[in-house]
Design an enzyme around this catalytic site. Structure first.
Site, PDB file in Angstrom:
ATOM      1  CE  LYS A  11      -3.474  -2.875   1.956  1.00 55.84           C
ATOM      2  NZ  LYS A  11      -4.430  -2.818   3.327  1.00 55.84           N
ATOM      3  CE1 TYR A  51      -8.377  -4.218   0.029  1.00 57.50           C
ATOM      4  CE2 TYR A  51      -8.085  -1.991  -1.012  1.00 57.50           C
ATOM      5  CZ  TYR A  51      -7.494  -3.427  -0.150  1.00 57.50           C
ATOM      6  OH  TYR A  51      -6.505  -3.123   0.317  1.00 57.50           O
ATOM      7  CG  PHE A  59     -13.068  -1.193   7.193  1.00 57.77           C
ATOM      8  CD1 PHE A  59     -12.411  -1.069   6.000  1.00 57.77           C
ATOM      9  CD2 PHE A  59     -13.525  -1.776   7.800  1.00 57.77           C
ATOM     10  CE1 PHE A  59     -12.692  -2.574   5.472  1.00 57.77           C
ATOM     11  CE2 PHE A  59     -13.684  -3.302   7.393  1.00 57.77           C
ATOM     12  CZ  PHE A  59     -13.316  -3.457   5.951  1.00 57.77           C
ATOM     13  NE  ARG A  87      -5.125 -14.532   4.761  1.00 60.98           N
ATOM     14  CZ  ARG A  87      -5.568 -13.387   4.752  1.00 60.98           C
ATOM     15  NH1 ARG A  87      -5.274 -12.600   3.620  1.00 60.98           N
ATOM     16  NH2 ARG A  87      -6.492 -12.701   5.580  1.00 60.98           N
ATOM     17  CB  THR A  93      -6.822  -8.202   8.789  1.00 58.71           C
ATOM     18  OG1 THR A  93      -6.853  -9.173   7.802  1.00 58.71           O
ATOM     19  CG2 THR A  93      -7.559  -7.004   8.195  1.00 58.71           C
ATOM     20  NE  ARG A 104      -1.368  -6.819   7.041  1.00 59.33           N
ATOM     21  CZ  ARG A 104      -2.446  -7.511   6.617  1.00 59.33           C
ATOM     22  NH1 ARG A 104      -2.794  -8.699   7.145  1.00 59.33           N
ATOM     23  NH2 ARG A 104      -2.907  -7.237   5.452  1.00 59.33           N
ATOM     24  CG  ASN A 114      -3.675  -4.211   6.700  1.00 57.19           C
ATOM     25  OD1 ASN A 114      -3.504  -3.606   5.452  1.00 57.19           O
ATOM     26  ND2 ASN A 114      -4.562  -5.137   6.844  1.00 57.19           N
ATOM     27  CG  HIS A 117      -4.669  -7.302  -0.652  1.00 52.27           C
ATOM     28  ND1 HIS A 117      -5.772  -7.327   0.360  1.00 52.27           N
ATOM     29  CD2 HIS A 117      -4.616  -7.832  -1.766  1.00 52.27           C
ATOM     30  CE1 HIS A 117      -6.472  -8.309  -0.562  1.00 52.27           C
ATOM     31  NE2 HIS A 117      -5.857  -8.683  -1.595  1.00 52.27           N
ATOM     32  CD  GLU A 128      -7.471 -10.342  -4.182  1.00 51.68           C
ATOM     33  OE1 GLU A 128      -8.409 -10.211  -3.282  1.00 51.68           O
ATOM     34  OE2 GLU A 128      -6.243 -10.696  -4.057  1.00 51.68           O
TER      35      GLU A 128
HETATM   36  P1  CMP Z   1      -6.486  -6.111   3.228  1.00 51.19           P
HETATM   37  O1  CMP Z   1      -5.897  -7.239   3.294  1.00 51.19           O
HETATM   38  O2  CMP Z   1      -5.907  -5.187   2.014  1.00 51.19           O
HETATM   39  O3  CMP Z   1      -8.022  -6.375   2.840  1.00 51.19           O
HETATM   40  C1  CMP Z   1      -8.965  -5.277   3.083  1.00 51.19           C
HETATM   41  C2  CMP Z   1      -8.669  -3.986   4.013  1.00 51.19           C
HETATM   42  O4  CMP Z   1      -9.406  -3.434   4.835  1.00 51.19           O
HETATM   43  C3  CMP Z   1      -7.575  -4.674   5.288  1.00 51.19           C
HETATM   44  O5  CMP Z   1      -6.383  -5.261   4.389  1.00 51.19           O
HETATM   45  C4  CMP Z   1      -7.460  -3.328   5.913  1.00 51.19           C
HETATM   46  O6  CMP Z   1      -6.579  -2.530   5.456  1.00 51.19           O
HETATM   47  C5  CMP Z   1      -8.822  -2.722   5.745  1.00 51.19           C
HETATM   48  N1  CMP Z   1      -9.459  -3.404   7.118  1.00 51.19           N
HETATM   49  C6  CMP Z   1      -9.909  -4.574   7.112  1.00 51.19           C
HETATM   50  N2  CMP Z   1     -10.849  -4.578   8.297  1.00 51.19           N
HETATM   51  C7  CMP Z   1     -10.625  -3.402   8.811  1.00 51.19           C
HETATM   52  C8  CMP Z   1     -11.042  -2.673  10.075  1.00 51.19           C
HETATM   53  N3  CMP Z   1     -11.844  -3.576  11.060  1.00 51.19           N
HETATM   54  N4  CMP Z   1     -10.767  -1.466  10.342  1.00 51.19           N
HETATM   55  C9  CMP Z   1     -10.184  -0.740   9.260  1.00 51.19           C
HETATM   56  N5  CMP Z   1      -9.640  -1.158   8.296  1.00 51.19           N
HETATM   57  C10 CMP Z   1     -10.151  -2.570   7.869  1.00 51.19           C
END
Ligand code: CMP
Length: 149
Positions: A11, A51, A59, A87, A93, A104, A114, A117, A128
């Site tokens: 990101k 997404y 969010f 992962r 996440t 992370r 975070n 992805h 994707e």
């Molecule tokens: P990613 O793996 O890119 O997939 C979806 C994204 O949504 C995730 O990483 C986070 O950046 C965001 N995300 C998922 N859950 C939350 C949450 N509870 N609060 C804020 N951001 C979130």
């Protein structure tokens, strides 16, 4: 065990914090094979497609805005059980639950920002990868070691 491809996206914060090399080296050191890589700026349409499952969640709007706020690094990595391996390497996440030693756990402090992805399943990876890469941008190479696996 099955040979898998996973989609990864660093990101915008990773570039801003000059962490591209650090994150890439962790992926490579683990032994995953990079078969596609590009620095790109994604637009609102692509972020909505990528997404799609999160549209409507509390969010989502900020996540989408953040994702288009600067360049990202899109990648495809391949390896045995690459999705689960990746992962685990990244951590969960929810960054508060990410242990030190994971990407992370070491570099992310806010769940929305975070860092990286990674596809959460083979079905997600299949959806994707073509959103970000044309077939000819994926390099199917081998170092010859696969025959020992
Ligand atoms: P990613 O793996 O890119 O997939 C979806 C994204 O949504 C995730 O990483 C986070 O950046 C965001 N995300 C998922 N859950 C939350 C949450 N509870 N609060 C804020 N951001 C979130």
């Amino acid at each position: 065990m099955s040979r898998e491809r996973t989609f990864l996206m660093m990101k915008p914060g990773i570039l801003q914090r000059r962490l591209v090399g650090e994150v890439l080296s962790r992926i490579e050191r683990k032994g995953l094979k990079l078969i596609a890589l590009k620095l790109m700026r994604i637009d609102d349409e692509l972020v909505r497609k990528h997404y799609a499952e999160h549209i409507g969640k509390a969010f989502y709007e900020k996540l989408a805005e953040y994702t288009v706020s600067g360049p990202v690094v899109a990648m495809v990595a391949e390896g045995d059980d690459a999705i689960a391996v990746m992962r685990r390497l990244i951590g969960p996440t929810d960054v508060a639950a990410a242990l030190p030693g994971t990407i992370r756990g070491d570099f992310a402090f806010h769940t929305r920002l975070n860092i990286l992805h990674a596809s959460d399943s083979a079905t997600s990876a299949e959806r994707e990868i073509p959103l970000f890469f044309k077939a000819e941008e994926i390099q199917d190479w081998t170092d010859g070691n696969e025959r020992w696996f």
